[in-house]
Design a protein around this motif. Sequence first.
Motif, PDB file in Angstrom:
ATOM      1  N   HIS B   6      40.813 -16.656   8.109  1.00  0.00           N
ATOM      2  CA  HIS B   6      40.570 -18.212   7.677  1.00  0.00           C
ATOM      3  C   HIS B   6      42.063 -18.768   6.597  1.00  0.00           C
ATOM      4  O   HIS B   6      41.837 -17.993   6.123  1.00  0.00           O
ATOM      5  N   PHE B   7      42.276 -20.178   6.786  1.00  0.00           N
ATOM      6  CA  PHE B   7      42.574 -20.572   6.141  1.00  0.00           C
ATOM      7  C   PHE B   7      42.303 -20.862   4.827  1.00  0.00           C
ATOM      8  O   PHE B   7      41.498 -21.285   4.719  1.00  0.00           O
ATOM      9  N   LYS B   8      42.513 -20.783   3.716  1.00  0.00           N
ATOM     10  CA  LYS B   8      41.750 -21.222   2.111  1.00  0.00           C
ATOM     11  C   LYS B   8      43.225 -21.938   1.835  1.00  0.00           C
ATOM     12  O   LYS B   8      43.902 -22.084   1.860  1.00  0.00           O
ATOM     13  N   LYS B  13      49.913 -24.704   5.908  1.00  0.00           N
ATOM     14  CA  LYS B  13      49.825 -25.749   7.009  1.00  0.00           C
ATOM     15  C   LYS B  13      50.024 -24.666   8.066  1.00  0.00           C
ATOM     16  O   LYS B  13      51.739 -24.286   7.711  1.00  0.00           O
ATOM     17  N   TYR B  25      39.867 -26.494  14.893  1.00  0.00           N
ATOM     18  CA  TYR B  25      39.853 -26.188  13.932  1.00  0.00           C
ATOM     19  C   TYR B  25      38.464 -25.670  13.304  1.00  0.00           C
ATOM     20  O   TYR B  25      37.366 -26.326  13.908  1.00  0.00           O
ATOM     21  N   TYR B  51      41.336 -21.149  11.883  1.00  0.00           N
ATOM     22  CA  TYR B  51      39.981 -21.005  10.469  1.00  0.00           C
ATOM     23  C   TYR B  51      40.138 -20.838   9.797  1.00  0.00           C
ATOM     24  O   TYR B  51      40.745 -21.441   8.887  1.00  0.00           O
ATOM     25  N   ILE B  52      38.690 -21.931   9.167  1.00  0.00           N
ATOM     26  CA  ILE B  52      39.033 -22.693   7.903  1.00  0.00           C
ATOM     27  C   ILE B  52      37.865 -21.990   6.685  1.00  0.00           C
ATOM     28  O   ILE B  52      37.452 -21.797   7.325  1.00  0.00           O
ATOM     29  N   ASP B  53      38.716 -21.164   5.801  1.00  0.00           N
ATOM     30  CA  ASP B  53      37.544 -20.937   5.411  1.00  0.00           C
ATOM     31  C   ASP B  53      37.038 -22.145   3.620  1.00  0.00           C
ATOM     32  O   ASP B  53      37.494 -23.095   3.394  1.00  0.00           O
ATOM     33  N   LYS B  57      38.049 -24.482   1.042  1.00  0.00           N
ATOM     34  CA  LYS B  57      38.845 -24.749   1.732  1.00  0.00           C
ATOM     35  C   LYS B  57      40.496 -25.776   1.707  1.00  0.00           C
ATOM     36  O   LYS B  57      41.174 -25.804   0.070  1.00  0.00           O
ATOM     37  N   PRO B  58      41.322 -25.096   2.736  1.00  0.00           N
ATOM     38  CA  PRO B  58      43.294 -25.716   2.196  1.00  0.00           C
ATOM     39  C   PRO B  58      43.675 -26.999   1.970  1.00  0.00           C
ATOM     40  O   PRO B  58      42.467 -27.768   2.572  1.00  0.00           O
ATOM     41  N   TYR B  61      43.536 -29.455   5.148  1.00  0.00           N
ATOM     42  CA  TYR B  61      42.298 -29.820   6.139  1.00  0.00           C
ATOM     43  C   TYR B  61      41.433 -31.103   6.481  1.00  0.00           C
ATOM     44  O   TYR B  61      41.715 -31.652   6.815  1.00  0.00           O
ATOM     45  N   VAL B  70      33.866 -28.844   9.667  1.00  0.00           N
ATOM     46  CA  VAL B  70      33.688 -28.223  10.899  1.00  0.00           C
ATOM     47  C   VAL B  70      33.074 -28.696  11.297  1.00  0.00           C
ATOM     48  O   VAL B  70      31.830 -28.500  10.946  1.00  0.00           O
TER      49      VAL B  70
END
Lengths: 251, 251
Positions: B6-8, B13, B25, B51-53, B57-58, B61, B70
Amino acid sequence: MDVLKHFKKGSPKPELPNDGILRLYLMRFCPYSQRASLVLAAKHIPHHKIYIDLTEKPEWYTDFSPLGKVPALQLTAVPGQPALVESLVIAEYLDELYPVRQLLPEDPLQKAQDKILIQRLSPAIDAVYPVLFTKDPPGDALPNFENALDVFEQELTRRATPYFGGAQIGMVDYMIWPWFERFPALKHVVPGEYELDRARYAKLLDWVDLMAKDEAIKEIALDSETHAQFMVTRQEGQPNYDMAFPVAAEE
Amino acid sequence: MDVLKHFKKGSPKPELPNDGILRLYLMRFCPYSQRASLVLAAKHIPHHKIYIDLTEKPEWYTDFSPLGKVPALQLTAVPGQPALVESLVIAEYLDELYPVRQLLPEDPLQKAQDKILIQRLSPAIDAVYPVLFTKDPPGDALPNFENALDVFEQELTRRATPYFGGAQIGMVDYMIWPWFERFPALKHVVPGEYELDRARYAKLLDWVDLMAKDEAIKEIALDSETHAQFMVTRQEGQPNYDMAFPVAAEE
Protein backbone atom coordinates in the motif's frame (compact mmCIF):
# COMPACT_ATOMS: atom_id res chain seq x y z
CA MET A 1 -56.78 16.01 -5.24
CA ASP A 2 -54.04 15.48 -2.67
CA VAL A 3 -54.85 15.45 1.01
CA LEU A 4 -52.96 18.43 2.48
CA LYS A 5 -51.93 16.96 5.81
CA HIS A 6 -49.38 14.42 6.95
CA PHE A 7 -50.78 10.98 7.72
CA LYS A 8 -49.70 9.79 11.13
CA LYS A 9 -49.90 6.87 13.53
CA GLY A 10 -53.52 5.85 13.71
CA SER A 11 -54.47 7.58 10.45
CA PRO A 12 -56.43 5.16 8.27
CA LYS A 13 -54.76 4.26 4.98
CA PRO A 14 -55.97 6.73 2.35
CA GLU A 15 -58.51 5.35 -0.10
CA LEU A 16 -57.25 6.30 -3.52
CA PRO A 17 -58.95 5.66 -6.84
CA ASN A 18 -57.59 2.64 -8.72
CA ASP A 19 -56.59 4.95 -11.56
CA GLY A 20 -53.10 3.67 -12.37
CA ILE A 21 -51.65 7.06 -11.42
CA LEU A 22 -48.30 7.06 -9.60
CA ARG A 23 -48.42 7.63 -5.85
CA LEU A 24 -45.63 9.57 -4.20
CA TYR A 25 -45.24 9.19 -0.44
CA LEU A 26 -43.33 12.14 0.96
CA MET A 27 -42.83 14.68 3.73
CA ARG A 28 -43.37 18.32 2.81
CA PHE A 29 -40.03 19.56 4.17
CA CYS A 30 -37.91 16.55 3.18
CA PRO A 31 -35.26 17.43 0.58
CA TYR A 32 -35.04 13.82 -0.63
CA SER A 33 -38.80 13.80 -1.21
CA GLN A 34 -38.44 17.07 -3.08
CA ARG A 35 -36.00 15.40 -5.51
CA ALA A 36 -38.73 12.98 -6.58
CA SER A 37 -41.35 15.75 -6.71
CA LEU A 38 -39.09 17.86 -8.93
CA VAL A 39 -38.56 15.10 -11.48
CA LEU A 40 -42.29 14.38 -11.56
CA ALA A 41 -43.07 18.08 -11.98
CA ALA A 42 -40.36 18.68 -14.61
CA LYS A 43 -41.68 15.84 -16.74
CA HIS A 44 -45.36 16.68 -16.07
CA ILE A 45 -46.00 13.14 -14.82
CA PRO A 46 -49.39 12.90 -13.09
CA HIS A 47 -49.18 11.60 -9.52
CA HIS A 48 -50.94 11.58 -6.18
CA LYS A 49 -49.05 12.94 -3.18
CA ILE A 50 -49.49 11.22 0.18
CA TYR A 51 -47.75 13.05 3.03
CA ILE A 52 -46.21 11.02 5.85
CA ASP A 53 -45.53 12.22 9.40
CA LEU A 54 -41.97 11.03 10.03
CA THR A 55 -42.15 11.29 13.81
CA GLU A 56 -45.37 9.32 14.18
CA LYS A 57 -45.46 7.19 11.05
CA PRO A 58 -48.74 5.57 10.05
CA GLU A 59 -48.67 1.81 10.71
CA TRP A 60 -49.37 1.00 7.05
CA TYR A 61 -46.44 3.00 5.69
CA THR A 62 -43.97 0.09 5.86
CA ASP A 63 -46.14 -1.62 3.19
CA PHE A 64 -44.64 0.91 0.80
CA SER A 65 -41.29 1.70 2.40
CA PRO A 66 -40.00 -1.20 4.53
CA LEU A 67 -37.60 1.05 6.47
CA GLY A 68 -40.17 3.82 6.79
CA LYS A 69 -38.15 6.28 4.75
CA VAL A 70 -39.50 8.90 2.35
CA PRO A 71 -39.81 9.29 -0.54
CA ALA A 72 -41.46 6.15 -1.86
CA LEU A 73 -43.05 5.91 -5.29
CA GLN A 74 -45.77 3.36 -5.81
CA LEU A 75 -46.16 2.13 -9.38
CA THR A 76 -49.90 1.52 -9.41
CA ALA A 77 -50.01 0.62 -13.11
CA VAL A 78 -47.48 -2.22 -12.69
CA PRO A 79 -48.67 -5.70 -11.62
CA GLY A 80 -48.29 -6.07 -7.86
CA GLN A 81 -48.10 -2.27 -7.54
CA PRO A 82 -44.51 -2.27 -6.26
CA ALA A 83 -43.04 0.78 -4.55
CA LEU A 84 -39.59 2.21 -5.15
CA VAL A 85 -37.52 3.97 -2.50
CA GLU A 86 -34.22 5.94 -2.48
CA SER A 87 -34.57 9.35 -4.10
CA LEU A 88 -31.81 8.85 -6.66
CA VAL A 89 -33.14 5.47 -7.73
CA ILE A 90 -36.62 6.94 -8.13
CA ALA A 91 -35.25 9.89 -10.11
CA GLU A 92 -33.27 7.69 -12.47
CA TYR A 93 -36.17 5.28 -12.94
CA LEU A 94 -38.48 8.16 -13.87
CA ASP A 95 -35.86 9.55 -16.23
CA GLU A 96 -35.59 6.23 -18.05
CA LEU A 97 -39.29 5.57 -18.19
CA TYR A 98 -40.34 9.10 -19.12
CA PRO A 99 -37.62 10.26 -21.52
CA VAL A 100 -39.43 13.54 -22.30
CA ARG A 101 -37.03 16.23 -21.07
CA GLN A 102 -34.26 13.74 -20.35
CA LEU A 103 -32.26 14.73 -17.28
CA LEU A 104 -29.26 12.38 -17.18
CA PRO A 105 -26.74 12.44 -20.05
CA GLU A 106 -26.62 9.38 -22.32
CA ASP A 107 -22.83 9.18 -22.28
CA PRO A 108 -21.72 6.68 -19.61
CA LEU A 109 -18.76 8.82 -18.49
CA GLN A 110 -20.76 12.05 -18.22
CA LYS A 111 -23.50 10.17 -16.42
CA ALA A 112 -20.99 8.71 -13.95
CA GLN A 113 -19.42 12.14 -13.38
CA ASP A 114 -22.83 13.69 -12.76
CA LYS A 115 -23.70 11.00 -10.23
CA ILE A 116 -20.39 11.60 -8.45
CA LEU A 117 -21.07 15.34 -8.39
CA ILE A 118 -24.46 14.74 -6.76
CA GLN A 119 -22.67 12.76 -4.02
CA ARG A 120 -20.20 15.62 -3.54
CA LEU A 121 -22.96 17.65 -1.89
CA SER A 122 -22.95 15.27 1.08
CA PRO A 123 -20.05 16.93 2.93
CA ALA A 124 -21.82 20.31 2.64
CA ILE A 125 -25.07 18.81 3.94
CA ASP A 126 -23.29 16.99 6.75
CA ALA A 127 -21.57 20.22 7.80
CA VAL A 128 -24.61 22.50 7.65
CA TYR A 129 -27.25 20.22 9.16
CA PRO A 130 -26.20 20.76 12.76
CA VAL A 131 -26.43 24.53 12.10
CA LEU A 132 -29.93 24.24 10.68
CA PHE A 133 -31.40 21.63 12.98
CA THR A 134 -29.58 21.67 16.33
CA LYS A 135 -29.12 24.28 19.01
CA ASP A 136 -25.34 23.96 19.48
CA PRO A 137 -23.61 23.33 16.16
CA PRO A 138 -19.83 22.84 16.18
CA GLY A 139 -17.83 26.03 15.59
CA ASP A 140 -16.25 24.80 12.37
CA ALA A 141 -19.59 23.83 10.80
CA LEU A 142 -19.99 26.92 8.61
CA PRO A 143 -16.37 26.99 7.34
CA ASN A 144 -16.63 23.27 6.50
CA PHE A 145 -19.92 23.90 4.74
CA GLU A 146 -18.38 26.71 2.67
CA ASN A 147 -15.33 24.65 1.73
CA ALA A 148 -17.56 21.81 0.56
CA LEU A 149 -19.50 24.22 -1.67
CA ASP A 150 -16.34 25.36 -3.46
CA VAL A 151 -16.55 22.16 -5.54
CA PHE A 152 -19.81 23.35 -7.09
CA GLU A 153 -18.50 26.83 -7.88
CA GLN A 154 -15.45 25.23 -9.52
CA GLU A 155 -17.57 22.76 -11.44
CA LEU A 156 -19.80 25.48 -12.91
CA THR A 157 -16.65 27.34 -13.94
CA ARG A 158 -15.22 24.20 -15.53
CA ARG A 159 -18.43 23.34 -17.35
CA ALA A 160 -18.91 26.99 -18.39
CA THR A 161 -22.68 26.54 -18.67
CA PRO A 162 -25.49 28.18 -16.69
CA TYR A 163 -26.69 24.83 -15.34
CA PHE A 164 -24.79 21.74 -14.22
CA GLY A 165 -26.80 19.98 -16.93
CA GLY A 166 -25.52 22.41 -19.59
CA ALA A 167 -27.77 24.89 -21.37
CA GLN A 168 -30.76 23.15 -19.76
CA ILE A 169 -31.47 21.95 -16.24
CA GLY A 170 -30.26 18.37 -15.78
CA MET A 171 -30.29 15.71 -13.10
CA VAL A 172 -27.49 17.25 -11.01
CA ASP A 173 -29.38 20.55 -10.89
CA TYR A 174 -32.60 19.03 -9.60
CA MET A 175 -30.91 16.54 -7.24
CA ILE A 176 -28.89 19.21 -5.39
CA TRP A 177 -31.50 21.99 -5.57
CA PRO A 178 -33.53 21.08 -2.46
CA TRP A 179 -30.55 21.97 -0.24
CA PHE A 180 -29.86 25.21 -2.06
CA GLU A 181 -33.48 26.17 -1.44
CA ARG A 182 -32.85 25.59 2.28
CA PHE A 183 -29.41 27.20 2.68
CA PRO A 184 -30.84 30.78 2.62
CA ALA A 185 -32.72 29.82 5.79
CA LEU A 186 -29.32 30.20 7.47
CA LYS A 187 -29.88 33.95 7.55
CA HIS A 188 -32.84 33.37 9.86
CA VAL A 189 -31.21 30.81 12.15
CA VAL A 190 -27.61 32.07 12.38
CA PRO A 191 -26.93 35.37 14.19
CA GLY A 192 -25.76 38.17 11.87
CA GLU A 193 -27.94 37.55 8.80
CA TYR A 194 -25.56 34.96 7.37
CA GLU A 195 -25.29 34.87 3.57
CA LEU A 196 -22.99 33.01 1.19
CA ASP A 197 -20.21 35.27 -0.10
CA ARG A 198 -21.26 36.68 -3.51
CA ALA A 199 -17.65 36.90 -4.74
CA ARG A 200 -16.60 33.42 -3.66
CA TYR A 201 -19.74 31.74 -5.06
CA ALA A 202 -20.49 34.09 -7.99
CA LYS A 203 -21.48 31.40 -10.49
CA LEU A 204 -23.22 29.23 -7.95
CA LEU A 205 -25.39 32.08 -6.69
CA ASP A 206 -26.27 33.05 -10.27
CA TRP A 207 -27.26 29.42 -10.74
CA VAL A 208 -29.48 29.62 -7.64
CA ASP A 209 -31.23 32.71 -9.04
CA LEU A 210 -31.74 31.03 -12.39
CA MET A 211 -32.99 27.78 -10.87
CA ALA A 212 -35.54 29.69 -8.77
CA LYS A 213 -37.27 30.71 -12.03
CA ASP A 214 -37.83 27.13 -13.24
CA GLU A 215 -41.51 26.14 -13.39
CA ALA A 216 -41.03 22.75 -11.67
CA ILE A 217 -39.06 24.38 -8.87
CA LYS A 218 -41.59 27.18 -8.40
CA GLU A 219 -44.41 24.65 -8.21
CA ILE A 220 -42.91 23.07 -5.08
CA ALA A 221 -40.75 25.82 -3.58
CA LEU A 222 -41.11 27.14 -0.06
CA ASP A 223 -39.56 30.44 0.99
CA SER A 224 -36.61 30.62 3.36
CA GLU A 225 -38.71 31.98 6.25
CA THR A 226 -41.00 28.94 6.07
CA HIS A 227 -38.02 26.57 5.96
CA ALA A 228 -36.49 28.39 8.93
CA GLN A 229 -39.74 28.20 10.91
CA PHE A 230 -39.92 24.45 10.29
CA MET A 231 -36.29 24.06 11.37
CA VAL A 232 -37.07 25.80 14.67
CA THR A 233 -39.96 23.41 15.35
CA ARG A 234 -37.63 20.51 14.59
CA GLN A 235 -34.88 21.90 16.81
CA GLU A 236 -37.46 22.00 19.58
CA GLY A 237 -38.29 18.32 19.00
CA GLN A 238 -41.82 19.07 17.72
CA PRO A 239 -41.49 19.23 13.92
CA ASN A 240 -44.59 20.88 12.50
CA TYR A 241 -44.89 18.97 9.24
CA ASP A 242 -48.20 20.56 8.25
CA MET A 243 -46.87 24.12 8.63
CA ALA A 244 -46.80 24.86 4.90
CA PHE A 245 -50.40 23.79 4.30
CA PRO A 246 -53.41 26.07 4.57
CA VAL A 247 -55.05 25.67 7.96
CA ALA A 248 -58.30 23.73 7.67
CA ALA A 249 -61.33 25.71 8.78
CA GLU A 250 -62.81 24.48 12.06
CA GLU A 251 -65.98 22.56 11.45
CA MET B 1 2.59 -6.14 -12.71
CA ASP B 2 0.94 -4.57 -9.67
CA VAL B 3 3.03 -3.33 -6.77
CA LEU B 4 2.00 -5.50 -3.81
CA LYS B 5 2.13 -2.93 -1.05
CA HIS B 6 0.00 0.00 0.00
CA PHE B 7 1.37 3.40 -0.99
CA LYS B 8 1.50 5.75 1.95
CA LYS B 9 2.36 9.30 2.98
CA GLY B 10 5.75 10.09 1.46
CA SER B 11 5.56 7.27 -1.12
CA PRO B 12 6.44 8.69 -4.53
CA LYS B 13 3.63 8.52 -7.10
CA PRO B 14 3.96 5.23 -8.98
CA GLU B 15 5.36 5.54 -12.49
CA LEU B 16 3.02 3.55 -14.69
CA PRO B 17 3.37 2.92 -18.40
CA ASN B 18 1.23 5.20 -20.57
CA ASP B 19 -0.57 2.13 -21.87
CA GLY B 20 -4.18 3.27 -21.77
CA ILE B 21 -4.97 0.51 -19.26
CA LEU B 22 -7.44 1.35 -16.47
CA ARG B 23 -5.95 2.08 -13.06
CA LEU B 24 -7.81 1.00 -9.96
CA TYR B 25 -6.85 2.67 -6.68
CA LEU B 26 -7.92 0.52 -3.78
CA MET B 27 -7.22 -0.89 -0.33
CA ARG B 28 -6.81 -4.67 -0.07
CA PHE B 29 -9.35 -5.15 2.73
CA CYS B 30 -11.86 -2.51 1.60
CA PRO B 31 -15.22 -4.05 0.60
CA TYR B 32 -16.09 -1.06 -1.58
CA SER B 33 -12.81 -1.49 -3.46
CA GLN B 34 -13.62 -5.16 -3.85
CA ARG B 35 -16.86 -4.26 -5.63
CA ALA B 36 -14.87 -2.54 -8.38
CA SER B 37 -12.30 -5.37 -8.49
CA LEU B 38 -15.06 -7.94 -8.88
CA VAL B 39 -16.66 -6.19 -11.84
CA LEU B 40 -13.26 -5.78 -13.51
CA ALA B 41 -12.45 -9.45 -12.89
CA ALA B 42 -15.86 -10.73 -13.98
CA LYS B 43 -15.60 -8.89 -17.28
CA HIS B 44 -11.89 -9.68 -17.75
CA ILE B 45 -11.07 -5.98 -18.09
CA PRO B 46 -7.31 -5.38 -17.91
CA HIS B 47 -6.29 -2.93 -15.18
CA HIS B 48 -3.45 -1.91 -12.92
CA LYS B 49 -4.04 -2.03 -9.18
CA ILE B 50 -2.53 0.69 -7.00
CA TYR B 51 -3.01 0.05 -3.27
CA ILE B 52 -3.57 3.04 -0.96
CA ASP B 53 -2.83 3.15 2.78
CA LEU B 54 -6.00 4.72 4.21
CA THR B 55 -4.43 5.74 7.51
CA GLU B 56 -1.45 7.52 6.01
CA LYS B 57 -2.62 8.43 2.54
CA PRO B 58 -0.04 9.41 -0.08
CA GLU B 59 -0.13 13.15 -0.75
CA TRP B 60 -0.85 12.63 -4.46
CA TYR B 61 -3.92 10.49 -3.90
CA THR B 62 -6.35 13.44 -3.85
CA ASP B 63 -5.40 13.98 -7.53
CA PHE B 64 -7.50 10.88 -8.21
CA SER B 65 -9.98 10.93 -5.35
CA PRO B 66 -10.61 14.45 -4.02
CA LEU B 67 -11.99 13.18 -0.70
CA GLY B 68 -9.30 10.50 -0.38
CA LYS B 69 -11.75 7.64 -0.61
CA VAL B 70 -11.20 4.27 -2.29
CA PRO B 71 -11.92 2.90 -4.77
CA ALA B 72 -11.06 5.29 -7.59
CA LEU B 73 -10.85 4.22 -11.21
CA GLN B 74 -8.66 6.27 -13.52
CA LEU B 75 -9.68 6.18 -17.17
CA THR B 76 -6.25 6.51 -18.76
CA ALA B 77 -7.54 6.08 -22.32
CA VAL B 78 -9.93 9.04 -22.02
CA PRO B 79 -8.66 12.61 -22.70
CA GLY B 80 -7.68 14.26 -19.43
CA GLN B 81 -7.49 10.81 -17.77
CA PRO B 82 -10.37 11.48 -15.37
CA ALA B 83 -10.92 9.30 -12.32
CA LEU B 84 -14.26 7.99 -11.10
CA VAL B 85 -15.12 7.38 -7.46
CA GLU B 86 -18.04 5.75 -5.57
CA SER B 87 -18.08 1.98 -5.96
CA LEU B 88 -21.62 1.75 -7.34
CA VAL B 89 -20.98 4.48 -9.90
CA ILE B 90 -17.79 2.73 -11.01
CA ALA B 91 -19.57 -0.62 -11.25
CA GLU B 92 -22.42 0.77 -13.31
CA TYR B 93 -20.04 2.68 -15.59
CA LEU B 94 -18.05 -0.49 -16.25
CA ASP B 95 -21.25 -2.42 -16.87
CA GLU B 96 -22.37 0.10 -19.49
CA LEU B 97 -19.00 0.42 -21.18
CA TYR B 98 -18.15 -3.30 -21.17
CA PRO B 99 -21.47 -5.01 -21.85
CA VAL B 100 -19.86 -8.47 -22.08
CA ARG B 101 -21.48 -10.42 -19.24
CA GLN B 102 -23.94 -7.67 -18.44
CA LEU B 103 -24.64 -7.40 -14.73
CA LEU B 104 -27.55 -4.97 -14.36
CA PRO B 105 -30.92 -5.83 -15.91
CA GLU B 106 -32.04 -3.71 -18.88
CA ASP B 107 -35.57 -3.27 -17.56
CA PRO B 108 -35.80 0.07 -15.67
CA LEU B 109 -38.00 -1.37 -12.92
CA GLN B 110 -35.84 -4.44 -12.31
CA LYS B 111 -32.77 -2.25 -12.37
CA ALA B 112 -34.31 0.13 -9.81
CA GLN B 113 -35.34 -2.79 -7.59
CA ASP B 114 -31.84 -4.25 -7.76
CA LYS B 115 -30.30 -0.92 -6.77
CA ILE B 116 -32.69 -0.67 -3.85
CA LEU B 117 -31.80 -4.20 -2.76
CA ILE B 118 -28.10 -3.31 -2.77
CA GLN B 119 -28.90 -0.40 -0.42
CA ARG B 120 -30.83 -2.75 1.86
CA LEU B 121 -27.54 -4.29 2.98
CA SER B 122 -26.64 -1.04 4.76
CA PRO B 123 -28.57 -1.78 7.97
CA ALA B 124 -26.79 -5.16 8.21
CA ILE B 125 -23.40 -3.53 7.67
CA ASP B 126 -24.15 -0.75 10.14
CA ALA B 127 -25.18 -3.30 12.75
CA VAL B 128 -22.26 -5.70 12.32
CA TYR B 129 -19.40 -3.22 11.89
CA PRO B 130 -19.05 -2.45 15.58
CA VAL B 131 -18.81 -6.21 16.20
CA LEU B 132 -16.09 -6.66 13.60
CA PHE B 133 -14.07 -3.53 14.19
CA THR B 134 -14.55 -2.32 17.76
CA LYS B 135 -13.86 -3.84 21.13
CA ASP B 136 -17.19 -3.12 22.81
CA PRO B 137 -20.04 -3.55 20.34
CA PRO B 138 -23.59 -2.82 21.57
CA GLY B 139 -25.46 -5.87 22.84
CA ASP B 140 -28.17 -5.69 20.20
CA ALA B 141 -25.69 -5.55 17.31
CA LEU B 142 -25.92 -9.22 16.31
CA PRO B 143 -29.73 -9.47 16.55
CA ASN B 144 -30.03 -6.28 14.47
CA PHE B 145 -27.58 -7.71 11.95
CA GLU B 146 -29.56 -10.93 11.67
CA ASN B 147 -32.87 -9.10 11.26
CA ALA B 148 -31.40 -7.01 8.46
CA LEU B 149 -30.25 -10.15 6.66
CA ASP B 150 -33.76 -11.61 6.62
CA VAL B 151 -34.52 -9.33 3.66
CA PHE B 152 -31.99 -11.20 1.55
CA GLU B 153 -33.26 -14.64 2.50
CA GLN B 154 -36.79 -13.49 1.64
CA GLU B 155 -35.67 -11.97 -1.62
CA LEU B 156 -33.95 -15.17 -2.79
CA THR B 157 -37.13 -17.04 -1.90
CA ARG B 158 -39.25 -14.54 -3.83
CA ARG B 159 -36.95 -14.58 -6.87
CA ALA B 160 -36.65 -18.40 -6.71
CA THR B 161 -33.27 -18.31 -8.46
CA PRO B 162 -29.84 -19.36 -7.20
CA TYR B 163 -28.45 -15.83 -7.59
CA PHE B 164 -30.03 -12.44 -6.99
CA GLY B 165 -29.23 -11.84 -10.68
CA GLY B 166 -31.23 -14.92 -11.70
CA ALA B 167 -29.62 -18.02 -13.22
CA GLN B 168 -26.35 -16.03 -13.47
CA ILE B 169 -24.52 -13.75 -11.08
CA GLY B 170 -25.71 -10.17 -11.47
CA MET B 171 -24.89 -6.76 -10.05
CA VAL B 172 -26.64 -7.31 -6.70
CA ASP B 173 -24.62 -10.49 -6.16
CA TYR B 174 -21.26 -8.83 -6.72
CA MET B 175 -22.15 -5.60 -4.90
CA ILE B 176 -23.19 -7.33 -1.67
CA TRP B 177 -20.65 -10.17 -1.82
CA PRO B 178 -17.70 -8.39 -0.15
CA TRP B 179 -19.60 -8.27 3.14
CA PHE B 180 -20.69 -11.89 2.92
CA GLU B 181 -17.04 -12.81 2.46
CA ARG B 182 -16.32 -10.96 5.74
CA PHE B 183 -19.28 -12.12 7.85
CA PRO B 184 -17.75 -15.58 8.51
CA ALA B 185 -14.90 -13.73 10.26
CA LEU B 186 -17.43 -13.29 13.07
CA LYS B 187 -16.65 -16.83 14.23
CA HIS B 188 -13.09 -15.69 14.96
CA VAL B 189 -13.95 -12.41 16.66
CA VAL B 190 -17.12 -13.28 18.60
CA PRO B 191 -16.90 -15.71 21.54
CA GLY B 192 -18.63 -19.05 20.88
CA GLU B 193 -17.76 -19.64 17.21
CA TYR B 194 -20.65 -17.53 15.96
CA GLU B 195 -22.27 -18.72 12.72
CA LEU B 196 -25.40 -17.64 10.87
CA ASP B 197 -28.31 -20.01 11.52
CA ARG B 198 -28.47 -22.59 8.67
CA ALA B 199 -32.25 -22.95 8.98
CA ARG B 200 -33.07 -19.25 9.10
CA TYR B 201 -30.76 -18.38 6.19
CA ALA B 202 -30.97 -21.61 4.16
CA LYS B 203 -31.13 -20.02 0.73
CA LEU B 204 -28.73 -17.23 1.56
CA LEU B 205 -26.06 -19.62 2.84
CA ASP B 206 -26.48 -21.80 -0.26
CA TRP B 207 -25.95 -18.61 -2.25
CA VAL B 208 -22.76 -17.89 -0.28
CA ASP B 209 -21.43 -21.38 -1.08
CA LEU B 210 -22.29 -20.97 -4.75
CA MET B 211 -20.77 -17.50 -4.99
CA ALA B 212 -17.54 -18.74 -3.45
CA LYS B 213 -17.03 -20.93 -6.54
CA ASP B 214 -17.17 -18.01 -9.01
CA GLU B 215 -13.87 -17.38 -10.80
CA ALA B 216 -13.92 -13.59 -10.29
CA ILE B 217 -14.63 -14.02 -6.60
CA LYS B 218 -11.92 -16.67 -6.15
CA GLU B 219 -9.40 -14.41 -7.86
CA ILE B 220 -9.78 -11.77 -5.15
CA ALA B 221 -11.07 -13.71 -2.13
CA LEU B 222 -9.37 -13.77 1.26
CA ASP B 223 -10.23 -16.41 3.84
CA SER B 224 -12.11 -15.58 7.02
CA GLU B 225 -9.01 -16.00 9.22
CA THR B 226 -7.16 -13.35 7.21
CA HIS B 227 -10.12 -10.99 7.39
CA ALA B 228 -10.35 -11.59 11.14
CA GLN B 229 -6.62 -10.94 11.60
CA PHE B 230 -6.93 -7.65 9.73
CA MET B 231 -9.94 -6.69 11.85
CA VAL B 232 -7.90 -7.23 15.01
CA THR B 233 -5.12 -4.95 13.74
CA ARG B 234 -7.76 -2.33 12.94
CA GLN B 235 -9.44 -2.72 16.34
CA GLU B 236 -6.03 -2.03 17.84
CA GLY B 237 -5.70 1.17 15.81
CA GLN B 238 -2.84 -0.18 13.66
CA PRO B 239 -4.50 -1.61 10.54
CA ASN B 240 -2.02 -3.85 8.74
CA TYR B 241 -3.05 -3.19 5.17
CA ASP B 242 -0.20 -5.24 3.66
CA MET B 243 -1.07 -8.36 5.67
CA ALA B 244 -2.43 -10.32 2.70
CA PHE B 245 0.62 -9.75 0.51
CA PRO B 246 3.66 -12.02 0.42
CA VAL B 247 6.38 -10.59 2.67
CA ALA B 248 9.17 -9.07 0.57
CA ALA B 249 12.54 -10.78 1.12
CA GLU B 250 15.01 -8.65 3.06
CA GLU B 251 17.64 -7.26 0.75
